[in-house]
Design an enzyme around this catalytic site. Sequence first.
Site, PDB file in Angstrom:
ATOM      1  N   HIS A  71     -10.504  -4.684   9.587  1.00 18.48           N
ATOM      2  CA  HIS A  71     -11.137  -4.556   8.276  1.00 18.48           C
ATOM      3  C   HIS A  71     -12.468  -3.813   8.356  1.00 18.48           C
ATOM      4  O   HIS A  71     -13.243  -3.832   7.403  1.00 18.48           O
ATOM      5  CB  HIS A  71     -11.410  -5.940   7.670  1.00 18.48           C
ATOM      6  CG  HIS A  71     -10.196  -6.775   7.445  1.00 18.48           C
ATOM      7  ND1 HIS A  71      -9.516  -7.382   8.461  1.00 18.48           N
ATOM      8  CD2 HIS A  71      -9.534  -7.099   6.310  1.00 18.48           C
ATOM      9  CE1 HIS A  71      -8.489  -8.062   7.977  1.00 18.48           C
ATOM     10  NE2 HIS A  71      -8.464  -7.903   6.678  1.00 18.48           N
ATOM     11  N   GLU A 124       0.813  -1.214   0.000  1.00 17.08           N
ATOM     12  CA  GLU A 124       0.000   0.000   0.000  1.00 17.08           C
ATOM     13  C   GLU A 124       0.849   1.268   0.000  1.00 17.08           C
ATOM     14  O   GLU A 124       0.501   2.254  -0.674  1.00 17.08           O
ATOM     15  CB  GLU A 124      -0.942   0.004   1.215  1.00 17.08           C
ATOM     16  CG  GLU A 124      -2.135  -0.913   1.086  1.00 17.08           C
ATOM     17  CD  GLU A 124      -1.801  -2.370   1.393  1.00 17.08           C
ATOM     18  OE1 GLU A 124      -0.658  -2.646   1.814  1.00 17.08           O
ATOM     19  OE2 GLU A 124      -2.677  -3.231   1.219  1.00 17.08           O
TER      20      GLU A 124
END
Length: 352
Positions: free
Chosen positions: A153, A84
């Site tokens: 998440h 990322e």
Amino acid sequence: MGIATATTSAAAVPATSAARPAKPMALWRALNTALHDILEDTPEAFLLGEDITTWGTGGGIYGVTKKLADDFGRGRVMDTPISEEVLISAAVGAAMQGCRPILEIMYSDFTFLGFDGIINQAAKARYMFGGQFDVPFVLRTNGGSGIGKAGQHSQSLETLFAHIPGLEVVVPATAGDAYGLLRTAVASNNPTIFLEHKNLYNDRGPVSFEPIPFGVARIARHGTDLTIVATQQMLKRSLEAAEVLQEQHDLSAEVIDPRTLFPFDMQTVITSVKKTRHLVVAHEAVRDYGWGAEFVAQVVEEAWNDLDAPPRRLGGLRTPIPYSEVLENAVIPSANQIVATALATRRDRQHV
């Protein structure tokens, strides 16, 4: 008026698809259609992200990029390694060079790995370099609870992004808004954080295929006795609560969806509060230091004499999101809690 009046420099949104008749779609399909139209209309745009052509549905983890590589090729729809920090910095650099990258980060929780690229680079570049270039960068990702994805998440991070000067923050709640706001996000010359909600991807609604400007709130339900401001999953529950308030308590609630947290349309909220004289803000992010506190503070500053009772906030508990469905439901405000808070706000008026 404070955060309500931010301006957005933007390229014109192409109108090649504006003539299509409205049709009902699932929210994920509306996003998929918007990306298709953007790639068709905007040669500078390209998509990148982890497994966006191969995972599960063949279009990322929730299918949003399904079949786009077939239509536009892997030169414009690119799978990337799991990194990322590199992805975000690469996309920001491409934006500074005149491209319009649309980066998918699989879950918003993973954006923490690339915060330098988002906050120190994308958000500040125009200021730091004296306005020599724009940063038309869109980071698409999802947040929120509701399908058992647990603590790493399921966070709701919109307040963190809205706090940073230089970023635009979008929180669509309906299929039509998802399409229209994504078109505007890609046309914007500013870095935009586009936060989808994982528990709304399969919700269906009408899509008009028109771009929707930032900083224009939507009145999702008109009312006269109480104003409720809510986003995404909390908007859905607030509308359920409004029906209960009407049917069981004879109270008419006006429900406002901000659509974008920066820029924010404070004037629509103030106008509503002047009419209803009561305010509740409901969000899924942790209540403490959340964006609801900012909204309440601005209403108190701008419309103190128009309130008949203190405004109230509802938000998530100060805890990670549990995996257990029972516990997950316990930490996020329910429709019943919104009803109870609305009734408490109305009772408070007798003591002011």
